[in-house]
Design an enzyme around this catalytic site. Structure first.
Site, PDB file in Angstrom:
ATOM      1  N   SER A 275       0.832  -1.196   0.000  1.00 13.72           N
ATOM      2  CA  SER A 275       0.000   0.000   0.000  1.00 13.72           C
ATOM      3  C   SER A 275       0.869   1.250   0.000  1.00 13.72           C
ATOM      4  O   SER A 275       2.075   1.197   0.208  1.00 13.72           O
ATOM      5  CB  SER A 275      -0.913   0.001   1.219  1.00 13.72           C
ATOM      6  OG  SER A 275      -0.173   0.432   2.342  1.00 13.72           O
ATOM      7  N   LYS A 276       0.193   2.366  -0.230  1.00 16.01           N
ATOM      8  CA  LYS A 276       0.899   3.640  -0.295  1.00 16.01           C
ATOM      9  C   LYS A 276       1.605   3.967   1.021  1.00 16.01           C
ATOM     10  O   LYS A 276       2.571   4.691   1.043  1.00 16.01           O
ATOM     11  CB  LYS A 276      -0.080   4.753  -0.667  1.00 16.01           C
ATOM     12  CG  LYS A 276      -0.673   4.520  -2.051  1.00 16.01           C
ATOM     13  CD  LYS A 276      -1.389   5.734  -2.602  1.00 16.01           C
ATOM     14  CE  LYS A 276      -1.722   5.500  -4.076  1.00 16.01           C
ATOM     15  NZ  LYS A 276      -2.229   6.641  -4.772  1.00 16.01           N
ATOM     16  N   ARG A 277       1.083   3.451   2.116  1.00 12.86           N
ATOM     17  CA  ARG A 277       1.656   3.772   3.426  1.00 12.86           C
ATOM     18  C   ARG A 277       2.841   2.869   3.787  1.00 12.86           C
ATOM     19  O   ARG A 277       3.619   3.191   4.681  1.00 12.86           O
ATOM     20  CB  ARG A 277       0.596   3.632   4.523  1.00 12.86           C
ATOM     21  CG  ARG A 277      -0.564   4.568   4.364  1.00 12.86           C
ATOM     22  CD  ARG A 277      -0.766   5.420   5.621  1.00 12.86           C
ATOM     23  NE  ARG A 277      -1.593   6.567   5.328  1.00 12.86           N
ATOM     24  CZ  ARG A 277      -1.149   7.811   5.270  1.00 12.86           C
ATOM     25  NH1 ARG A 277       0.128   8.076   5.512  1.00 12.86           N
ATOM     26  NH2 ARG A 277      -1.955   8.804   4.991  1.00 12.86           N
TER      27      ARG A 277
END
Ligand code: GLU
Length: 531
Positions: A275-277
């Site tokens: 994910s982006k995080r």
């Protein structure tokens, strides 16, 4: 008739492009170039609620950094093209600028009985959803409910006319068949079948902003732009039945593109999607370029972390595709030649941050000493080192020639993964040590070793042959061996005086670089400091 290969990358500018998005763009590009076709960049910005300023420019810059150049959609100034020209025959390429195109297509579907007008307000639908959830059921707008809702299938014709004229929050919805097996083919997954009865009546067009939703705009544009293959992320696979049915409803089956849905990139442990995080949590970039969001939060990028774009492209290509043999290193052109959709894996591709670094290290080793030197110069300047065009090697004044920097780079580059590692690998090639690692001093700076090291230093200072690694290195070794001295201990003593610690480059290598005079200074300094 054989159609010219035309593919598109169609991101929505809702934030920075994730590395998975760049991989999608890359695979599209490789496919286009392999088939002598066109790679188009289209911006799907019809969802104004999710629009993020700067995202479009970010996407363009990221692709450009990777060397993935669209043939159509973006011009030389890095702008998305709005005006038709020979090179950009389908402009505008931003869907928000294509607004007037879509309504007629929505109306066409209604006329053909494939879609209908829906007048239910957002509040009405929300209330219905809540009511059904309270009964443990989920609300779905389709054949099972549309007969009880406020739409052109249930209301009298005059009422429909009136609402179309007088209200502005109606939509056009697709009339999903009640019970049809939709048969689809995916270039990666093969044959897929879905019963349409489980799907909902998706909104295609909204009167409120007079904009299409993703599904309608995407199909209409792929058709108008003569797209031959749609290569996109697997999150769009559930939409494929609707897309098939839309092509059918429009009567465009003959020119319907082929579809390839790419599996997800997975976290390093394989558990779930990358994910982006994750990058910021796990210490590696997931974005091609640095991104600063509206709150001022910074996400790191491959570019700013010191990756070469060629390395980034290469590692992305290998995430979910392989050439079928052991080869791992490919330039963009080599990828164009080797790529094949058949060799794309169906399962998710696990991202390995260590492997990512390995790619960069390999590319760094392939770079010329001049290129690496030029990349190192700004870092040296930041460290307060002055760079000259002459032949300086001035440790007192901190002035060094470009030639010297090149020699340094040649010596240390095999130890580096990134150019930014150069300084930490050997700052002492530019700066005399001013302190000595205590534990190393305790271990090696012992009387029994220092007497030998001092004698060796005297021999080195009197060296009058050419100061070249090939002759000087073996001569030093022979000197120690002939006397049967403990090689490691003696060398570590000398290294302490040259580096300030017992780890570092080879003694002969260092001396050949810094020169005999500087060698002497450092030995004298160490003796003064340590006795
Ligand atoms: N706008 C969609 C996205 O951002 C494109 C999906 C597609 O390629 O059809 O993922």
């Amino acid at each position: 008739m054989e159609r010219r290969t035309r593919v598109r990358f169609a991101p929505s500018p809702t934030g920075p492009l994730h590395m998975g998005g760049v991989r999608t763009a890359l695979y599209n590009y490789l496919w286009a170039k392999q088939h002598g076709g066109d790679f188009i960049l289209r911006i799907e910005d019809t969802d104004s609620h999710r629009f993020v300023p700067g995202a479009e420019a970010y996407i363009i810059e990221a692709l450009s950094w990777c060397g993935i150049r669209p043939d159509e959609g973006v011009d030389e100034n890095g702008q998305v093209v709005s005006v038709k020209s020979e090179r950009h025959p389908h402009a505008p390429y931003r869907q928000s600028e294509r607004k007037p195109i879509y309504r007629q297509y929505a109306e066409q579907l209604v006329k053909g009985g494939f879609a209908y007008y829906a007048f239910d307000s957002a509040e009405e639908l929300a209330a219905l959803r809540a009511q059904m959830e309270a009964q443990g059921q989920t609300f779905i707008y389709n054949h099972s409910t549309r007969g009880q809702l406020r739409n052109s299938l249930t209301l009298p014709a005059e009422e429909v006319e009136r609402l179309l004229r007088e209200t502005t929050d109606w939509t056009v919805r697709f009339k999903m068949p009640e019970d049809r097996i939709v048969e689809m083919d995916d270039m990666i997954r093969g044959h897929v079948e879905v019963n349409s009865g489980t799907l909902d009546d998706k909104v295609l067009w909204k009167r409120a902003d007079e904009l299409p939703t993703y599904h309608l705009a995407n199909i209409v544009d792929d058709h108008l732009m003569e797209i031959t293959e749609v290569i996109r992320g697997e999150e769009w696979l559930p939409s494929l039945p609707l897309h098939y049915l839309l092509y059918e409803a429009f009567g465009w089956q003959d020119t319907m593109p082929r579809f390839a849905h790419l599996s997800l990139l997975l976290k390093p442990d394989g558990k779930g999607k990358l994910s982006k995080r994750d990058g910021d949590k796990m210490g590696f970039p997931v974005f091609p370029l640095k991104w600063v969001n509206a709150e001022g939060e910074v996400s790191r990028g491959y570019r700013e972390d010191g990756y070469f774009p060629e390395a980034f492209v290469n590692l992305l290509a290998m995430l979910g595709w392989n050439p079928g043999d052991e080869r791992e290193l490919f330039t963009l052109d080599e990828l164009v030649a080797a790529f094949s959709i058949e060799r794309i894996v169906k399962s998710g591709a696990r991202f390995n941050p260590e492997k990512a670094k390995w790619f960069n290290k390999e590319y760094l080793r392939q770079k010329s000493d001049e290129t690496l030197r030029d990349a190192y110069l700004p870092i040296l300047k930041e460290q307060g080192i002055q760079i000259t065009d002459g032949n300086e090697k001035d440790f007192d004044g901190g002035k060094f020639s470009k030639e010297y920097v090149k020699d340094v780079v040649r010596l240390i580059k095999d130890r580096a993964t990134f150019v930014k590692d150069f300084w930490d690998i050997a700052p002492y090639l530019f700066r005399r040590p001013t302190a000595y690692e205590e534990k190393d001093v305790a271990k090696f700076w012992k009387e029994e070793n220092t007497v030998l090291a001092k004698e060796l230093a005297t021999f080195i200072r009197s060296w009058n042959g050419p100061l070249e690694k090939e002759t000087f290195g073996p001569a030093v070794e022979t000197y120690i061996k002939e006397r049967e001295w403990p090689m490691g201990k003696v060398m570590n003593c000398l290294r302490l005086s040259l580096v300030g610690a017992s780890s570092g480059l080879g003694i002969a290598d260092m001396i050949c670089l810094i020169g005999l005079e500087e060698f002497g200074r450092r030995v004298d300094n160490a003796i003064t400091a340590l006795g």
